[in-house]
Design an enzyme around this catalytic site. Structure first.
Site, PDB file in Angstrom:
ATOM      1  N   ASP A 134      14.886   0.191  -4.410  1.00  0.00           N
ATOM      2  CA  ASP A 134      14.052   0.197  -5.620  1.00  0.00           C
ATOM      3  C   ASP A 134      14.575   1.312  -6.516  1.00  0.00           C
ATOM      4  OD1 ASP A 134      12.117   0.317  -7.596  1.00  0.00           O
ATOM      5  OD2 ASP A 134      10.428   0.096  -6.220  1.00  0.00           O
ATOM      6  N   ARG A 136      13.781   1.904  -9.694  1.00  0.00           N
ATOM      7  CA  ARG A 136      12.942   2.157 -10.861  1.00  0.00           C
ATOM      8  C   ARG A 136      12.571   3.633 -10.989  1.00  0.00           C
ATOM      9  NH1 ARG A 136       8.309  -2.198  -9.876  1.00  0.00           N
ATOM     10  NH2 ARG A 136       8.745  -1.526  -7.730  1.00  0.00           N
TER      11      ARG A 136
END
Length: 214
Positions: A134, A136
């Site tokens: 991930d 982000r």
């Protein structure tokens, strides 16, 4: 709404307009990220200056789910449900961050989908492509919320990383509001992987649980 974001090096507020939706007439606010030129959005409803924690959703862009109705994820359903809940309450904010595919971009997300069709799960596919599970970042959340004078939220999320990020930036998460929607035959493995490998809270056992002050 404040005239200037507190972290101008990260993002600029540009302009706003009304946005009628099936649930309510929101106000849509445009921001531009300095580092990338990406355009991020906020949708607000009601008076956010009362000092009470605002019902909030931090939503990362998912073109396939939000726009093309993909059932491979729960993103589109989460977006619609969050807006509906804000409308029902009459007050809240949704931040729409342009970080497609957990931060790897649309084309790479499609590459990851191809690997998933060959047997990889979502985390394995990202890693096979050379990305983080991930990628982000939530650093833009602080200046975007500061633009509206918000320092405490009731966060609609299943993702503990979002709660941790807001705490790191000094935004109080007064309550986690689970957002468990649209589990189906196409995204069941995807949701199970979120829980097993990314720590997402995918059960309703602690629904509306307050967040620890630790």
């Amino acid at each position: 709404m404040q005239d200037n974001a507190a972290s101008p090096a990260l993002v600029d507020y540009v302009t706003s307009c009304t946005l009628p939706t099936p649930w309510a007439q929101f106000t849509l606010h445009a921001f531009v990220e300095h580092a990338t030129g990406k355009e991020h959005l906020a949708m607000t409803l009601g008076d956010l200056s009362t000092g009470e924690p605002a019902l909030a959703r931090i939503h990362s862009e998912c073109l396939t789910g939000d726009v093309m109705f993909s059932q491979r994820c729960d993103c589109g359903a989460q977006l619609e449900t969050a807006l509906q809940r804000i409308a029902e309450e009459g007050r809240g904010i949704l931040l729409y961050l342009r970080q497609e595919g957990r931060g790897i971009g649309l084309v790479n997300k499609i590459r990851a989908y191809r690997l998933q069709e060959a047997g990889a799960d979502t985390v394995e596919a990202n890693l096979q492509l050379g990305f983080q599970a991930d990628a982000r970042s939530y650093e833009l959340v602080l200046p975007m919320l500061e633009q509206f004078g918000i320092d405490a939220v009731r966060l609609m999320t299943n993702n503990p990383r979002k709660i941790a990020a807001l705490g790191k930036f000094g935004i109080k998460v007064a309550e986690r509001v689970p957002l468990l929607v649209n589990r189906n035959a196409y995204n069941n493995n995807y949701l199970n992987t979120k829980e097993a490998k990314l720590g997402h809270m995918m059960t309703a056992a602690d629904e509306a649980a307050p967040v620890s002050e630790a």
